[in-house]
Design a protein around this motif. Structure first.
Motif, mmCIF file in Angstrom:
data_model
loop_
_atom_site.group_PDB
_atom_site.id
_atom_site.type_symbol
_atom_site.label_atom_id
_atom_site.label_comp_id
_atom_site.label_asym_id
_atom_site.label_seq_id
_atom_site.Cartn_x
_atom_site.Cartn_y
_atom_site.Cartn_z
ATOM 1 N N LEU A 46 -3.798 5.335 -5.438
ATOM 2 C CA LEU A 46 -4.513 4.259 -6.124
ATOM 3 C C LEU A 46 -5.459 3.606 -5.140
ATOM 4 O O LEU A 46 -5.048 3.181 -4.058
ATOM 5 N N LYS A 47 -6.735 3.521 -5.499
ATOM 6 C CA LYS A 47 -7.744 3.026 -4.579
ATOM 7 C C LYS A 47 -8.631 1.985 -5.237
ATOM 8 O O LYS A 47 -8.774 1.947 -6.456
ATOM 9 N N GLY A 48 -9.215 1.149 -4.379
ATOM 10 C CA GLY A 48 -10.246 0.261 -4.874
ATOM 11 C C GLY A 48 -11.497 1.060 -5.186
ATOM 12 O O GLY A 48 -11.717 2.137 -4.612
ATOM 13 N N ASN A 49 -12.316 0.544 -6.078
ATOM 14 C CA ASN A 49 -13.545 1.234 -6.447
ATOM 15 C C ASN A 49 -14.621 1.009 -5.380
ATOM 16 O O ASN A 49 -15.667 0.401 -5.626
ATOM 17 N N VAL A 50 -14.314 1.490 -4.167
ATOM 18 C CA VAL A 50 -15.191 1.306 -3.009
ATOM 19 C C VAL A 50 -15.124 2.562 -2.152
ATOM 20 O O VAL A 50 -14.257 3.410 -2.331
ATOM 21 N N ARG A 51 -16.029 2.660 -1.198
ATOM 22 C CA ARG A 51 -15.989 3.740 -0.214
ATOM 23 C C ARG A 51 -15.496 3.135 1.094
ATOM 24 O O ARG A 51 -16.240 2.483 1.817
ATOM 25 N N GLY A 52 -14.212 3.348 1.362
ATOM 26 C CA GLY A 52 -13.646 2.769 2.570
ATOM 27 C C GLY A 52 -12.138 2.741 2.505
ATOM 28 O O GLY A 52 -11.516 3.340 1.628
ATOM 29 N N LYS A 53 -11.534 2.016 3.431
ATOM 30 C CA LYS A 53 -10.077 1.973 3.564
ATOM 31 C C LYS A 53 -9.519 0.888 2.655
ATOM 32 O O LYS A 53 -9.376 -0.266 3.054
ATOM 33 N N CYS A 54 -9.184 1.256 1.436
ATOM 34 C CA CYS A 54 -8.619 0.309 0.481
ATOM 35 C C CYS A 54 -7.806 1.098 -0.544
ATOM 36 O O CYS A 54 -8.295 1.388 -1.641
ATOM 37 N N PHE A 55 -6.570 1.457 -0.179
ATOM 38 C CA PHE A 55 -5.789 2.309 -1.070
ATOM 39 C C PHE A 55 -4.299 2.199 -0.780
ATOM 40 O O PHE A 55 -3.884 1.699 0.277
ATOM 41 N N ILE A 56 -3.505 2.682 -1.734
ATOM 42 C CA ILE A 56 -2.070 2.842 -1.551
ATOM 43 C C ILE A 56 -1.698 4.223 -2.073
ATOM 44 O O ILE A 56 -2.247 4.680 -3.072
ATOM 45 N N GLU A 57 -0.794 4.885 -1.361
ATOM 46 C CA GLU A 57 -0.335 6.214 -1.753
ATOM 47 C C GLU A 57 1.187 6.201 -1.742
ATOM 48 O O GLU A 57 1.806 5.812 -0.746
ATOM 49 N N TYR A 58 1.794 6.614 -2.867
ATOM 50 C CA TYR A 58 3.251 6.608 -2.956
ATOM 51 C C TYR A 58 3.730 7.696 -3.904
ATOM 52 O O TYR A 58 2.945 8.248 -4.690
ATOM 53 N N LEU A 59 5.025 8.003 -3.830
ATOM 54 C CA LEU A 59 5.610 9.035 -4.680
ATOM 55 C C LEU A 59 7.123 8.819 -4.753
ATOM 56 O O LEU A 59 7.684 8.056 -3.951
ATOM 57 N N PRO A 60 7.802 9.462 -5.699
ATOM 58 C CA PRO A 60 9.256 9.342 -5.733
ATOM 59 C C PRO A 60 9.859 9.761 -4.393
ATOM 60 O O PRO A 60 9.479 10.783 -3.819
ATOM 61 N N ALA A 61 10.784 8.951 -3.895
ATOM 62 C CA ALA A 61 11.333 9.204 -2.560
ATOM 63 C C ALA A 61 12.033 10.552 -2.463
ATOM 64 O O ALA A 61 12.112 11.136 -1.377
ATOM 65 N N GLU A 62 12.524 11.068 -3.589
ATOM 66 C CA GLU A 62 13.158 12.387 -3.569
ATOM 67 C C GLU A 62 12.165 13.470 -3.154
ATOM 68 O O GLU A 62 12.561 14.522 -2.649
ATOM 69 N N ALA A 63 10.876 13.217 -3.377
ATOM 70 C CA ALA A 63 9.836 14.191 -3.030
ATOM 71 C C ALA A 63 9.036 13.767 -1.796
ATOM 72 O O ALA A 63 8.018 14.382 -1.475
ATOM 73 N N ALA A 64 9.494 12.738 -1.093
ATOM 74 C CA ALA A 64 8.758 12.235 0.069
ATOM 75 C C ALA A 64 8.742 13.251 1.195
ATOM 76 O O ALA A 64 9.716 13.981 1.405
ATOM 77 N N TRP A 65 7.635 13.276 1.916
ATOM 78 C CA TRP A 65 7.517 14.146 3.082
ATOM 79 C C TRP A 65 7.997 13.381 4.313
ATOM 80 O O TRP A 65 7.256 13.173 5.276
ATOM 81 N N ALA A 66 9.244 12.978 4.280
ATOM 82 C CA ALA A 66 9.832 12.201 5.362
ATOM 83 C C ALA A 66 11.341 12.376 5.323
ATOM 84 O O ALA A 66 11.921 12.530 4.237
ATOM 85 N N PRO A 67 12.007 12.362 6.481
ATOM 86 C CA PRO A 67 13.456 12.536 6.528
ATOM 87 C C PRO A 67 14.200 11.252 6.151
ATOM 88 O O PRO A 67 14.825 10.596 6.987
ATOM 89 N N VAL A 68 14.106 10.873 4.882
ATOM 90 C CA VAL A 68 14.766 9.671 4.388
ATOM 91 C C VAL A 68 15.606 10.022 3.160
ATOM 92 O O VAL A 68 15.312 10.977 2.437
ATOM 93 N N ASN A 69 16.637 9.242 2.940
ATOM 94 C CA ASN A 69 17.429 9.305 1.718
ATOM 95 C C ASN A 69 17.208 7.995 0.971
ATOM 96 O O ASN A 69 17.652 6.933 1.424
ATOM 97 N N ALA A 70 16.508 8.067 -0.151
ATOM 98 C CA ALA A 70 16.203 6.870 -0.923
ATOM 99 C C ALA A 70 16.129 7.216 -2.403
ATOM 100 O O ALA A 70 15.108 6.981 -3.061
ATOM 101 N N PRO A 71 17.196 7.792 -2.958
ATOM 102 C CA PRO A 71 17.150 8.193 -4.362
ATOM 103 C C PRO A 71 16.880 7.006 -5.285
ATOM 104 O O PRO A 71 17.471 5.942 -5.136
#
Length: 252
Positions: A46-71
């Motif tokens: 999800l991003k602002g309607n701009v060209r630049g650094k203004c966004f958030i990126e997220y997904l279900p933790a079960e599919a996260a690309w990180a060694p975490v347990n957060a069901p």
């Protein structure tokens, strides 16, 4: 500010890569390919309607690309508002949109990687605490997993056991674990490899290509984790100048 969610239909035309202007840049292309493959996993960019650094990126933790347990949680890959967009409440706007989405989808809360003190490429712990995030778990040498539960008594997310101790690898020389989640790795990984070769130092770049590989990686920050002689050195994506300085220090 209008917020735009990246979809398969608008991915090709939307500006998504930080401050990189050229849409044909290999960094942009690598990031968009990574995003496209993650949409089926429920990833939201999800991003602002701009060209630049203004966004958030997220997904279900079960599919996260990180060694975490957060069901049951959403895992935030990145919340970044910078430059001219700072100081206007856009970080809160993006975070609130993420919270609404999480609640609508029946998620327990949010989880995000941070650190004991503010460091590059990791979420600012002071900001997170201000927004109500709590400490869920820690991992050496400085990583913290923060979480925002939507109800009392929710089970805390945690790091997977294999990354709780100080990260290390068995190989000698330089070993770099990385993903294409951050567009900058597409540019800097080949450059760092060339520099290491000029110094006569073995360089093994391990490109994590699946969430399973990332969840089994030796460091909580899978986007970029640099090791030397088996020891963890840094999670920060290094420029050529910083990498040269690092090699000079370890060769002394």
């Amino acid at each position: 500010m209008e917020l735009i969610q990246i979809t398969r239909e608008n991915l090709a035309c939307e500006h998504i890569c930080c401050a990189i202007a050229n849409e044909k840049d290999r960094q942009v292309m690598a990031k968009k390919a990574w995003l496209k493959d993650r949409l089926d996993d429920g990833l939201v960019f999800l991003k602002g309607n701009v060209r630049g650094k203004c966004f958030i990126e997220y997904l279900p933790a079960e599919a996260a690309w990180a060694p975490v347990n957060a069901p049951g949680y959403f895992y935030i890959d990145c919340l970044w508002v910078s430059g001219q967009f700072k100081g206007h409440g856009y970080s809160s706007l993006l975070l609130e949109a993420c919270i609404r989405d999480a609640k609508e989808k029946g998620r327990k809360g949010l989880a995000i990687l941070s650190s004991q003190k503010k460091q590059g490429f990791l979420a600012d712990p002071k900001y997170l605490r201000h927004k109500g995030f709590l400490l869920a778990d820690t991992a050496a040498p400085h990583f913290e997993l923060m979480f925002l539960p939507f109800a009392e008594g929710e089970e805390k997310p945690c790091f997977r056991p294999h990354v709780k101790e100080k990260p290390c690898v068995p190989q000698e020389g330089i070993v770099l674990y990385y993903t294409s989640q951050c567009p900058f790795t597409a540019k800097y990984v080949p450059l760092l490899q060339e520099i290491a070769e000029r110094h006569g130092i073995a360089f093994d770049a391990v490109h994590l290509l699946t969430k399973e590989q990332a969840q089994s990686a030796p460091c909580p920050f899978t986007t970029f984790s640099l090791f030397y002689q088996g020891k963890f050195i840094t999670h920060e994506i290094l420029s050529e100048k910083k990498f040269e300085k690092l090699l000079d220090s370890v060769e002394e």
